[in-house]
Design a protein around this motif. Sequence first.
Motif, short mmCIF file in Angstrom:
data_model
loop_
_atom_site.label_atom_id
_atom_site.label_comp_id
_atom_site.label_asym_id
_atom_site.label_seq_id
_atom_site.Cartn_x
_atom_site.Cartn_y
_atom_site.Cartn_z
N LEU A 66 0.84 -1.20 0.00
CA LEU A 66 0.00 0.00 0.00
C LEU A 66 0.88 1.26 0.00
N LYS A 77 2.27 2.40 -3.34
CA LYS A 77 1.30 3.11 -4.20
C LYS A 77 1.20 4.58 -3.82
N PHE A 112 -10.94 3.96 3.21
CA PHE A 112 -10.02 3.69 2.09
C PHE A 112 -10.79 3.53 0.77
N HIS A 113 -11.91 2.83 0.83
CA HIS A 113 -12.71 2.65 -0.39
C HIS A 113 -13.15 4.00 -0.95
N ASN A 144 -10.19 5.80 -2.44
CA ASN A 144 -9.89 5.25 -3.76
C ASN A 144 -10.85 5.77 -4.83
N GLU A 145 -12.13 5.79 -4.48
CA GLU A 145 -13.14 6.27 -5.43
C GLU A 145 -12.91 7.73 -5.80
N ASN A 187 -10.23 9.56 -5.52
CA ASN A 187 -8.94 9.94 -6.10
C ASN A 187 -8.54 9.07 -7.29
N THR A 229 -7.63 6.11 -7.22
CA THR A 229 -6.48 5.26 -6.86
C THR A 229 -6.96 3.83 -6.63
N ASP A 230 -5.99 2.94 -6.48
CA ASP A 230 -6.32 1.54 -6.27
C ASP A 230 -5.44 1.01 -5.14
N LEU A 231 -5.54 1.64 -3.99
CA LEU A 231 -4.70 1.22 -2.86
C LEU A 231 -5.09 -0.19 -2.43
N LEU A 257 -5.87 -3.12 -0.10
CA LEU A 257 -6.32 -3.05 1.30
C LEU A 257 -6.16 -4.34 2.08
#
Length: 300
Positions: A160, A163, A223-224, A227-228, A230, A232-234, A236
């Motif tokens: 994580l 990224k 985090f979800h 991700n939405e 920004n 991003t695809d961190l 988890l």
Amino acid sequence: MLDDHLASFAHKHHIEGLTMPSLIALSEGRSDYSFDKAKQFLKFQQRINNELLKHRVITDNRYAAWFEHGDQNLAQIKAFIIQFSVFSNQFLIAQLYKMIHADTLESMRASKEILANEIGVRFKSTRQTSGGDNLGSTEGSIEGGVFHFGAGHFEWLYNLAQKLDLSFADIGQPKHGTRPTLFFCDELIRLYGGDDYQISQAASYAVENWAAAGFWGQLIKGFHLFNERNGTDLPLGFFVWHDRLECQHAAHTQEELEELYFTLELDEDAFIRCGNEMLDGVAAFWDGLDEQRRELMAVH
Ligand SMILES: [Fe+2]
């Protein structure tokens, strides 16, 4: 599930509220298990509910409540990962101490299970509980399990961190920890990893109840959303796996407390006091995170 027989047994003897293993032990007349002690325990449980489990870090974790909304900026999310990575590494030390201080082979093994799994030995389960990803099972045993570097919990955090453009040297070391984070880690080592069995059991009970208080789910939700928002695809894995684990732990924790109560003379006041000391350490960690994210509010 409590079967009818045990339910009416509990009702008849006014000991409703005990977990099934305790009821079975009582109904079988096992040594150490008496109705007097059972009633004494239920009173003690009331004290625990009122004097320990209402700790603000269990009932009102402000940082987790903020995180859940997913409004973090990049600096805030990086700072969070760095502090969590410091905790994750220091936890290994506390767990190793707990293992060394175990007073029976059984409890040494129980601690070793957790430690070995932390560093990358997957649990070998007879059931499929991994939920379709490759995080590995949250139940079973490390006995006969396979070690993978990539299964170390720290490496999930590192995935994580990468990224977020954090390097390996940016995370995990005590030198990256804030004062509150390091205080929390030291308290974990002192209490959870302590050489006094009753103290470490009180700290364990406190830590387990903190972990089951729902913050893992709040972090995942945050985090979800992050991700939405920004794009991003961190990954988890670290958080998803621990959330899954805690769902199973909660039930065991209560059974362990009852076993402890029946089989030794528990100092009730000390249990409450040490449990609270541990939770104060936990609260310092979250308060530190909360203070830090306020400082980083304007930073991008
Ligand atoms: Fe872990």
